[in-house]
Design a protein around this motif. Structure first.
Motif, PDB file in Angstrom:
ATOM      1  N   GLN A  43     -27.825 -40.136  35.526  1.00  0.00           N
ATOM      2  CA  GLN A  43     -28.045 -38.703  35.424  1.00  0.00           C
ATOM      3  C   GLN A  43     -28.517 -38.187  36.781  1.00  0.00           C
ATOM      4  OE1 GLN A  43     -30.835 -38.033  32.284  1.00  0.00           O
ATOM      5  NE2 GLN A  43     -29.457 -38.710  30.662  1.00  0.00           N
ATOM      6  N   GLY A  44     -28.150 -36.982  37.101  1.00  0.00           N
ATOM      7  CA  GLY A  44     -28.574 -36.402  38.361  1.00  0.00           C
ATOM      8  C   GLY A  44     -27.510 -35.510  38.959  1.00  0.00           C
ATOM      9  N   GLU A  45     -27.807 -35.000  40.126  1.00  0.00           N
ATOM     10  CA  GLU A  45     -26.918 -34.035  40.765  1.00  0.00           C
ATOM     11  C   GLU A  45     -25.609 -34.672  41.206  1.00  0.00           C
ATOM     12  OE1 GLU A  45     -25.905 -30.250  41.848  1.00  0.00           O
ATOM     13  OE2 GLU A  45     -27.712 -30.946  40.776  1.00  0.00           O
ATOM     14  N   ILE A  46     -25.662 -35.954  41.607  1.00  0.00           N
ATOM     15  CA  ILE A  46     -24.443 -36.591  42.093  1.00  0.00           C
ATOM     16  C   ILE A  46     -23.390 -36.676  41.001  1.00  0.00           C
ATOM     17  CG2 ILE A  46     -25.335 -38.903  41.597  1.00  0.00           C
ATOM     18  CD1 ILE A  46     -23.741 -39.905  43.996  1.00  0.00           C
ATOM     19  N   TYR A  47     -23.825 -36.869  39.765  1.00  0.00           N
ATOM     20  CA  TYR A  47     -22.863 -36.958  38.671  1.00  0.00           C
ATOM     21  C   TYR A  47     -22.309 -35.587  38.305  1.00  0.00           C
ATOM     22  CZ  TYR A  47     -24.228 -41.777  38.269  1.00  0.00           C
ATOM     23  OH  TYR A  47     -24.442 -43.098  38.542  1.00  0.00           O
ATOM     24  N   ASN A  48     -23.071 -34.560  38.543  1.00  0.00           N
ATOM     25  CA  ASN A  48     -22.523 -33.213  38.366  1.00  0.00           C
ATOM     26  C   ASN A  48     -21.433 -32.940  39.398  1.00  0.00           C
ATOM     27  OD1 ASN A  48     -24.346 -32.751  36.263  1.00  0.00           O
ATOM     28  ND2 ASN A  48     -25.923 -31.975  37.657  1.00  0.00           N
ATOM     29  N   TRP A  49     -21.650 -33.396  40.630  1.00  0.00           N
ATOM     30  CA  TRP A  49     -20.621 -33.249  41.655  1.00  0.00           C
ATOM     31  C   TRP A  49     -19.387 -34.068  41.314  1.00  0.00           C
ATOM     32  CZ3 TRP A  49     -20.470 -29.737  45.397  1.00  0.00           C
ATOM     33  CH2 TRP A  49     -21.665 -29.124  45.779  1.00  0.00           C
ATOM     34  N   LEU A  50     -19.590 -35.274  40.793  1.00  0.00           N
ATOM     35  CA  LEU A  50     -18.450 -36.116  40.425  1.00  0.00           C
ATOM     36  C   LEU A  50     -17.623 -35.474  39.316  1.00  0.00           C
ATOM     37  CD1 LEU A  50     -20.048 -39.692  40.464  1.00  0.00           C
ATOM     38  CD2 LEU A  50     -18.370 -38.755  42.070  1.00  0.00           C
ATOM     39  N   ARG A  51     -18.288 -34.927  38.315  1.00  0.00           N
ATOM     40  CA  ARG A  51     -17.551 -34.276  37.226  1.00  0.00           C
ATOM     41  C   ARG A  51     -16.841 -33.024  37.726  1.00  0.00           C
ATOM     42  NH1 ARG A  51     -22.462 -35.972  34.904  1.00  0.00           N
ATOM     43  NH2 ARG A  51     -22.169 -37.659  33.374  1.00  0.00           N
ATOM     44  N   ALA A  52     -17.442 -32.329  38.687  1.00  0.00           N
ATOM     45  CA  ALA A  52     -16.769 -31.164  39.260  1.00  0.00           C
ATOM     46  C   ALA A  52     -15.519 -31.586  40.032  1.00  0.00           C
ATOM     47  CB  ALA A  52     -17.725 -30.400  40.167  1.00  0.00           C
ATOM     48  N   TYR A  53     -15.602 -32.715  40.761  1.00  0.00           N
ATOM     49  CA  TYR A  53     -14.416 -33.178  41.480  1.00  0.00           C
ATOM     50  C   TYR A  53     -13.338 -33.650  40.511  1.00  0.00           C
ATOM     51  CZ  TYR A  53     -11.216 -36.356  43.660  1.00  0.00           C
ATOM     52  OH  TYR A  53     -10.064 -37.010  44.024  1.00  0.00           O
ATOM     53  N   ASN A  54     -13.728 -34.290  39.435  1.00  0.00           N
ATOM     54  CA  ASN A  54     -12.735 -34.816  38.494  1.00  0.00           C
ATOM     55  C   ASN A  54     -11.811 -33.728  37.971  1.00  0.00           C
ATOM     56  OD1 ASN A  54     -13.890 -37.298  38.874  1.00  0.00           O
ATOM     57  ND2 ASN A  54     -15.031 -37.308  36.947  1.00  0.00           N
ATOM     58  N   SER A  55     -12.274 -32.487  37.932  1.00  0.00           N
ATOM     59  CA  SER A  55     -11.436 -31.397  37.439  1.00  0.00           C
ATOM     60  C   SER A  55     -10.299 -31.050  38.402  1.00  0.00           C
ATOM     61  CB  SER A  55     -12.299 -30.154  37.178  1.00  0.00           C
ATOM     62  OG  SER A  55     -12.921 -29.715  38.386  1.00  0.00           O
ATOM     63  N   ILE A  56     -10.435 -31.393  39.683  1.00  0.00           N
ATOM     64  CA  ILE A  56      -9.382 -31.107  40.659  1.00  0.00           C
ATOM     65  C   ILE A  56      -8.746 -32.389  41.195  1.00  0.00           C
ATOM     66  CG2 ILE A  56     -10.476 -28.945  41.350  1.00  0.00           C
ATOM     67  CD1 ILE A  56     -11.488 -30.402  43.859  1.00  0.00           C
ATOM     68  N   HIS A  57      -9.081 -33.522  40.610  1.00  0.00           N
ATOM     69  CA  HIS A  57      -8.576 -34.802  41.112  1.00  0.00           C
ATOM     70  C   HIS A  57      -7.053 -34.864  41.073  1.00  0.00           C
ATOM     71  CE1 HIS A  57      -8.154 -39.091  41.818  1.00  0.00           C
ATOM     72  NE2 HIS A  57      -7.441 -39.184  40.704  1.00  0.00           N
ATOM     73  N   GLY A  58      -6.451 -34.300  40.043  1.00  0.00           N
ATOM     74  CA  GLY A  58      -4.998 -34.383  39.923  1.00  0.00           C
ATOM     75  C   GLY A  58      -4.276 -33.747  41.096  1.00  0.00           C
ATOM     76  N   TYR A  59      -4.706 -32.564  41.512  1.00  0.00           N
ATOM     77  CA  TYR A  59      -4.050 -31.860  42.614  1.00  0.00           C
ATOM     78  C   TYR A  59      -4.313 -32.550  43.949  1.00  0.00           C
ATOM     79  CZ  TYR A  59      -3.727 -28.272  39.011  1.00  0.00           C
ATOM     80  OH  TYR A  59      -3.469 -27.602  37.841  1.00  0.00           O
ATOM     81  N   VAL A  60      -5.542 -33.006  44.164  1.00  0.00           N
ATOM     82  CA  VAL A  60      -5.877 -33.678  45.422  1.00  0.00           C
ATOM     83  C   VAL A  60      -5.110 -34.994  45.549  1.00  0.00           C
ATOM     84  CG1 VAL A  60      -7.733 -34.715  46.778  1.00  0.00           C
ATOM     85  CG2 VAL A  60      -8.154 -32.610  45.502  1.00  0.00           C
TER      86      VAL A  60
END
Length: 413
Positions: free
Chosen positions: A61-78
């Protein structure tokens, strides 16, 4: 206290219902004692489930996992953009490295087959990421049998090819180490005589090392219990409690990931030491050529002639290029091996809560590693740039430069 109250309510409820169902109990040879035992077992099961959930609370738990989940939403395009660029770049690598003047050196042959493995990884990842992350919406899942089989093939195919890339990278590092430390020894002569076998070895060993994965993961058929006439649902299944599953984690993290990383760290340190020694040697030669500093020397022409040979300078550039390839590999593979090792040590909780958020990030690092080879070769290898110009630009100055660059030994790129 709450559990004792629930137990008493369950007993009172049973005592109230038993006289009403004596006929049913007698027909099934059940007694009120059996029912009470069942209630106790059910309460213990619920208690264990609650304890297991509490045991995994607080993981990852923490801020890093929030960033990871935010990146996962755009992972397909990247990942799709990286795969398209990487596929084209690796095709260009193969075209350049298969030229006659480039294919003479064993190191270039290793780089060529490394580009082939990376190219197929990206070609396979393009339809996967297009369907999984772009075609399907957020939270949407395809539970058809066809997609489950595609996921299983994708998993095995990418793991085998990625293991081949790891093996070729280790072969590349060992080859360069032998060429620098023991250029005229028996080991160097043996490698030169068996260069094809050394390249073929990772292609043979990789499917064998990935063998436990074939038995851990399988397609499983399930049904929706909330629907009476529900259709069959299919997904990739693995038993987290099996010994083979944990053994596969250790093989994948230690033998396939961390052990090659350890070898590459040692070899990279040796190669960097060689580069530093060469740099200090060149600085000394420059000092010798300084007339103001060494004015008492009678014959300056002899010292001015003491310049490092041209092939030595190219060897240094080659070594620096391979060090860059190895460092990029370590940045990509070491975190994956570390996550796999932690999953094998901490087992269920870490793998269930910590590993999945990093999955897309690990894929991104692997794709970047497979895509930037063309950029590294172009920036750090003059022979690669000249061959690329002569192949695609057809300019006169490229042919003149190529004639000069091909007069090198087999240790130069």
């Amino acid at each position: 206290m709450m559990q004792d109250t629930g137990s008493q309510m369950g007993k009172a409820h049973l005592q109230h219902r038993v006289p009403l169902n004596e006929t049913v109990l007698k027909d099934h040879h059940l007694t009120s004692t059996d029912i009470e035992k069942f209630v106790k077992l059910w309460q213990e099961f619920q208690k264990n489930m609650t304890a297991q959930v509490d045991e995994c609370q607080g993981y990852c738990q923490g801020e890093i996992y929030n960033w990871l989940r935010a990146y996962n939403s755009i992972h397909g395009y990247v990942s799709l953009m990286i795969c398209v660029f990487g596929t084209i770049a690796n095709i260009l690598n193969i075209m350049v490295l298969t030229r006659k003047e480039m294919a003479k050196t064993p190191i270039n042959n290793i780089l060529k087959w490394l580009a082939v493995a990376d190219m197929f990884v990206m070609l396979e990842y393009i339809p996967y990421t297009s369907y999984q992350y772009i075609y399907m919406g957020p939270g949407e899942k395809d539970l058809s049998y066809t997609w489950a089989v595609c996921l299983l093939v994708h998993m095995h195919f990418t793991q085998i090819l990625h293991t081949i890339s790891i093996g070729l990278t280790v072969t590349l590092a060992v080859w360069r180490y032998v060429a620098i430390r023991h250029p005229n020894g028996g080991c160097a002569n043996f490698l030169l005589a068996h260069s094809r076998e050394a390249i073929l070895l990772p292609f043979i060993l990789s499917p064998i090392l990935c063998l436990p994965t074939y038995f851990v993961f399988q397609v499983r058929e399930t049904y929706d219990v909330d629907k009476v006439n529900s259709e069959a649902l299919y997904h990739v299944y693995f038993d987290k409690d099996s010994v083979l599953y944990r053994f596969n984690f250790w093989i994948h993290s230690v033998l396939i990931k961390l052990l090659p990383c350890g070898i590459l760290i040692v070899i990279s340190a040796v190669l960097m030491h060689v580069l530093c020694e060469a740099s200090r040697r060149r600085l000394k030669l420059r000092d010798y050529n300084n007339p103001a500093k060494y004015a008492i020397q009678p014959n300056l022409n002899e010292t001015k002639s003491k310049k490092p040979p041209r092939c030595d300078r190219r060897n240094d550039r080659t070594t620096l290029l391979l060090v860059a390839v190895l460092v990029l590999f370590l940045i990509t593979e070491f975190p994956q091996g570390l996550l796999g090792l932690l999953s094998g040590v901490m087992e269920k909780c870490f793998f269930a809560h910590c590993y999945p958020p990093f999955g897309e990030l690990m894929d991104l690092l692997a794709l970047i590693n497979a895509a930037v080879g063309f950029v590294l070769y172009g920036l750090m290898s003059k022979q690669f740039r000249t061959t690329f110009r002569s192949l695609f630009m057809k300019r006169h100055f490229g042919s003149t430069e190529m004639t000069r660059l091909t007069r090198v030994t087999t240790t130069c790129v």
